[in-house]
Scaffold this motif. Sequence first.
Motif, PDB file in Angstrom:
ATOM      1  N   MET A  68      38.444  57.082 -44.109  1.00  0.00           N
ATOM      2  CA  MET A  68      40.079  56.963 -44.680  1.00  0.00           C
ATOM      3  C   MET A  68      40.300  56.975 -46.156  1.00  0.00           C
ATOM      4  SD  MET A  68      41.456  54.100 -42.140  1.00  0.00           S
ATOM      5  CE  MET A  68      43.081  54.262 -42.595  1.00  0.00           C
ATOM      6  N   ILE A  69      39.573  57.861 -46.904  1.00  0.00           N
ATOM      7  CA  ILE A  69      39.694  58.036 -48.226  1.00  0.00           C
ATOM      8  C   ILE A  69      41.105  58.416 -48.811  1.00  0.00           C
ATOM      9  CG2 ILE A  69      37.439  58.627 -49.143  1.00  0.00           C
ATOM     10  CD1 ILE A  69      38.451  61.583 -48.870  1.00  0.00           C
ATOM     11  N   ASP A  70      41.382  57.756 -49.640  1.00  0.00           N
ATOM     12  CA  ASP A  70      42.639  57.912 -50.490  1.00  0.00           C
ATOM     13  C   ASP A  70      42.283  58.077 -52.192  1.00  0.00           C
ATOM     14  OD1 ASP A  70      42.544  55.187 -51.563  1.00  0.00           O
ATOM     15  OD2 ASP A  70      43.651  54.802 -49.778  1.00  0.00           O
ATOM     16  N   ASP A  71      43.154  58.460 -52.835  1.00  0.00           N
ATOM     17  CA  ASP A  71      42.550  58.661 -54.353  1.00  0.00           C
ATOM     18  C   ASP A  71      41.894  57.417 -54.940  1.00  0.00           C
ATOM     19  OD1 ASP A  71      43.640  61.288 -54.398  1.00  0.00           O
ATOM     20  OD2 ASP A  71      45.768  60.569 -55.349  1.00  0.00           O
ATOM     21  N   ALA A 100      37.794  68.887 -41.394  1.00  0.00           N
ATOM     22  CA  ALA A 100      38.848  68.745 -40.720  1.00  0.00           C
ATOM     23  C   ALA A 100      40.034  69.109 -41.449  1.00  0.00           C
ATOM     24  CB  ALA A 100      39.202  67.503 -40.098  1.00  0.00           C
ATOM     25  N   THR A 101      40.173  68.765 -42.935  1.00  0.00           N
ATOM     26  CA  THR A 101      41.071  68.930 -43.724  1.00  0.00           C
ATOM     27  C   THR A 101      40.720  69.501 -45.109  1.00  0.00           C
ATOM     28  OG1 THR A 101      41.362  66.881 -44.641  1.00  0.00           O
ATOM     29  CG2 THR A 101      42.585  67.105 -42.730  1.00  0.00           C
ATOM     30  N   PRO A 102      41.375  70.353 -45.792  1.00  0.00           N
ATOM     31  CA  PRO A 102      40.869  70.763 -47.014  1.00  0.00           C
ATOM     32  C   PRO A 102      40.507  69.705 -48.164  1.00  0.00           C
ATOM     33  CG  PRO A 102      42.950  72.247 -46.040  1.00  0.00           C
ATOM     34  CD  PRO A 102      42.532  71.084 -45.228  1.00  0.00           C
ATOM     35  N   PHE A 103      41.553  68.682 -47.900  1.00  0.00           N
ATOM     36  CA  PHE A 103      41.665  67.537 -48.796  1.00  0.00           C
ATOM     37  C   PHE A 103      40.030  66.676 -48.723  1.00  0.00           C
ATOM     38  CE2 PHE A 103      42.053  62.599 -48.620  1.00  0.00           C
ATOM     39  CZ  PHE A 103      42.367  62.419 -49.971  1.00  0.00           C
ATOM     40  N   ARG A 104      39.706  66.552 -47.334  1.00  0.00           N
ATOM     41  CA  ARG A 104      38.273  65.848 -47.272  1.00  0.00           C
ATOM     42  C   ARG A 104      37.202  66.705 -47.572  1.00  0.00           C
ATOM     43  NH1 ARG A 104      38.282  61.581 -42.838  1.00  0.00           N
ATOM     44  NH2 ARG A 104      40.387  61.002 -42.979  1.00  0.00           N
ATOM     45  N   ARG A 107      37.174  66.736 -51.386  1.00  0.00           N
ATOM     46  CA  ARG A 107      36.807  65.541 -51.864  1.00  0.00           C
ATOM     47  C   ARG A 107      35.062  65.505 -51.819  1.00  0.00           C
ATOM     48  NH1 ARG A 107      40.551  62.000 -54.168  1.00  0.00           N
ATOM     49  NH2 ARG A 107      42.085  63.516 -54.766  1.00  0.00           N
ATOM     50  N   THR A 137      35.828  71.068 -37.334  1.00  0.00           N
ATOM     51  CA  THR A 137      35.830  69.837 -37.101  1.00  0.00           C
ATOM     52  C   THR A 137      37.190  69.355 -36.573  1.00  0.00           C
ATOM     53  OG1 THR A 137      34.473  69.351 -38.965  1.00  0.00           O
ATOM     54  CG2 THR A 137      35.495  67.548 -38.018  1.00  0.00           C
ATOM     55  N   ARG A 138      37.238  68.823 -35.428  1.00  0.00           N
ATOM     56  CA  ARG A 138      38.451  68.430 -34.794  1.00  0.00           C
ATOM     57  C   ARG A 138      38.613  66.913 -35.091  1.00  0.00           C
ATOM     58  NH1 ARG A 138      39.331  66.614 -29.742  1.00  0.00           N
ATOM     59  NH2 ARG A 138      41.326  66.915 -28.706  1.00  0.00           N
ATOM     60  N   GLY A 139      39.590  66.660 -36.145  1.00  0.00           N
ATOM     61  CA  GLY A 139      39.605  65.075 -36.158  1.00  0.00           C
ATOM     62  C   GLY A 139      38.468  64.776 -36.868  1.00  0.00           C
ATOM     63  N   VAL A 140      38.047  63.507 -36.373  1.00  0.00           N
ATOM     64  CA  VAL A 140      36.527  63.001 -36.841  1.00  0.00           C
ATOM     65  C   VAL A 140      35.675  63.441 -35.646  1.00  0.00           C
ATOM     66  CG1 VAL A 140      37.517  61.442 -38.436  1.00  0.00           C
ATOM     67  CG2 VAL A 140      37.349  60.811 -36.001  1.00  0.00           C
ATOM     68  N   ASP A 141      35.932  64.305 -34.830  1.00  0.00           N
ATOM     69  CA  ASP A 141      35.083  64.500 -33.461  1.00  0.00           C
ATOM     70  C   ASP A 141      33.852  65.173 -34.209  1.00  0.00           C
ATOM     71  OD1 ASP A 141      35.977  62.732 -31.898  1.00  0.00           O
ATOM     72  OD2 ASP A 141      36.975  64.183 -30.599  1.00  0.00           O
TER      73      ASP A 141
END
Lengths: 267, 267, 267
Positions: A68-71, A100-104, A107, A137-141
């Motif tokens: 659950m990262i944030d900045d 799962a997301t470009p953000f993750r 990072r 990656t589908r969500g955190v699965d």
Amino acid sequence: MQKQLIKDLFIKVKEQNPLVHHITNQVTINDCANATLAIGGSPVMATSIEEVEDMVKLANALVINFGMIDDETYAAMVRAGQAANTKGIPVIFDPVGVGATPFRTARAMDFLKHVSVSIVRGNASEVFALIGGEAKTRGVDSGTLAIPAGELAQNAAIQLQAITVISGKLDTISNGKEIVQIDNGDIWLTRITGTGCMTASLIASFAGVTDDWFSAAIAGMSVMSLAGERAKKALQEKDGIGMYRMKLMDEIFLMNEQIWTEEVRLS
Amino acid sequence: MQKQLIKDLFIKVKEQNPLVHHITNQVTINDCANATLAIGGSPVMATSIEEVEDMVKLANALVINFGMIDDETYAAMVRAGQAANTKGIPVIFDPVGVGATPFRTARAMDFLKHVSVSIVRGNASEVFALIGGEAKTRGVDSGTLAIPAGELAQNAAIQLQAITVISGKLDTISNGKEIVQIDNGDIWLTRITGTGCMTASLIASFAGVTDDWFSAAIAGMSVMSLAGERAKKALQEKDGIGMYRMKLMDEIFLMNEQIWTEEVRLS
Amino acid sequence: MQKQLIKDLFIKVKEQNPLVHHITNQVTINDCANATLAIGGSPVMATSIEEVEDMVKLANALVINFGMIDDETYAAMVRAGQAANTKGIPVIFDPVGVGATPFRTARAMDFLKHVSVSIVRGNASEVFALIGGEAKTRGVDSGTLAIPAGELAQNAAIQLQAITVISGKLDTISNGKEIVQIDNGDIWLTRITGTGCMTASLIASFAGVTDDWFSAAIAGMSVMSLAGERAKKALQEKDGIGMYRMKLMDEIFLMNEQIWTEEVRLS
């Protein structure tokens, strides 16, 4: 031989009671703290950027979990990771949901540039994403990949310069040269949240008492899979995942070198 | 007939394994993840504003829970809610503690302006506060109201343009036209934290596999109440709420269309 | 006599159902909520600085736990603490990990300057650090000190002007004049996370229904230690800390004035 090296770790972790600093997610943070205690370590979960360096100074290992990262948390992770590198304690990186997301993904790539990671633990698609593959990656699965886990783990270990642990039906660990697989486990380990995160805590607890991080990685991963297998057998009819979670923690707590030696299936 | 529609959802949720994105509170986040897994869904809990839109793209339903909102989380909730509206996946809104402080009530009103909510789930005083009533919500507890739950649920459903679920001794669900009540449950469901939050996760899991959100709401609410009833029966003498929590998760996990059809009491 | 005063608290807490506002850490927040419910209180965990004052207006006691502080949470703690002082409800302060990093110690000192604390609960090294001693707190673990706990508790109570509770093999409580010790407990209370945090929740639940905060502190501390002792006896062979955690919650839930009177060992 690997098995003997690992056997010794069970005793060491209970004797030395390593302090394992986690910067992790809110979902499984309690499970991680209890899993660390169950195996013989001592957990601490400080995340304020103002104190993570000081906490690392007290710690024997550092777990960085991307659940659950944030900045703000990310900045603390980098600072803690660099402090761990300076001190020379192992950094265990759990790239939850990377791919799962470009953000993750961005990072994670950034983290690997700033921090030298000792051990990476993820499922196949997370590890694949980490080395630049376009995993689904589908969500955190965990997803499914065409590359054999052994090859993936070895490639990742070489590219990331880190022991790589891939959780799955067979768990796979590589240091870049050797590949070890663990044939323990139970499907219910995927039916509760937190088993991956707790595995990182177990690996870190072992890595906090040795320089042999390859053995520590095998030890932590195999304790989770074997405990998951034993917990299932300990259930009674009409038990479900609620009781399974508790019995899993029990089996981590009750694990020792005798049980492990008799029941672990390494190849 | 409603019951047949709901029976089919049990199979669908296990087949399709819907991804349920939660932005929720720290208190019960682990319970929500495990409840989602127990019924057959797959939970993801990303909250960083930088990735919630991308996570919603992968998701089949979105749960927004107000248990511990702050400015940052709230901004992420609005962004995720709008992405869910654009994509057309259901938004399940749990207005925890609304009515207790002006801050919560104001944020809830603001949320409803920016996001089209599919299903609202709360206790009577929370729902009453949501439609502008001056309820006496005490902390996050349910209060007592003079309006019958059926009337309140129907009024709220019409005003909020959302299926409305009111948890209580009798649970009440309305789509604005019909009112369904569930006569299952146990008082101990109020003696542990998280049963309301988990109900939203169950509803979202069902809503993620159907367009019939009214049936999904009845299904999710009734699974929680029936599981709570069955968990109590599964206890042994000298068990308390510790064991009850585990048996509750077990009963959610073990729930299927047969058990549900035989034991649910709808009217 | 103390015992009679405490016996009455068990009935009062269940009758009055005090609202206990917590600003606490993510690791054990769920345990604290359930422990509060188990003893008869009602937990609320709001942390947004925009609503903590309003939540305190509804509350009967406030718990401030330093387990995972950051700047934002700390600011909310000070604001809530001052609101509690204004209203006259008890503030229970749990200085988790104080002494481990300069950041924590400095914040704790600052907190004590801004907020009048009613009851402090910590382990010996945390309390020692709080009164300016150079304890060696290792992470969030308790260390070992040369000062007898009774003397430390009494000194701290005088210096901090607060009832002081020191958890340990013998638990020690002082109001500055009297010193009470509790000879219940079990070593496994230190093998799971959250027992200290939950103790603060129990103390707060009792303190929320009386002005006799000394009795409330003894009550809360002794319920945890006695429940921990009883939970161990309730285990079956092959149970570990997973089941122990559940039985501990059961025993808190099942605790009443009869059991307590018969089994508590105060001196």
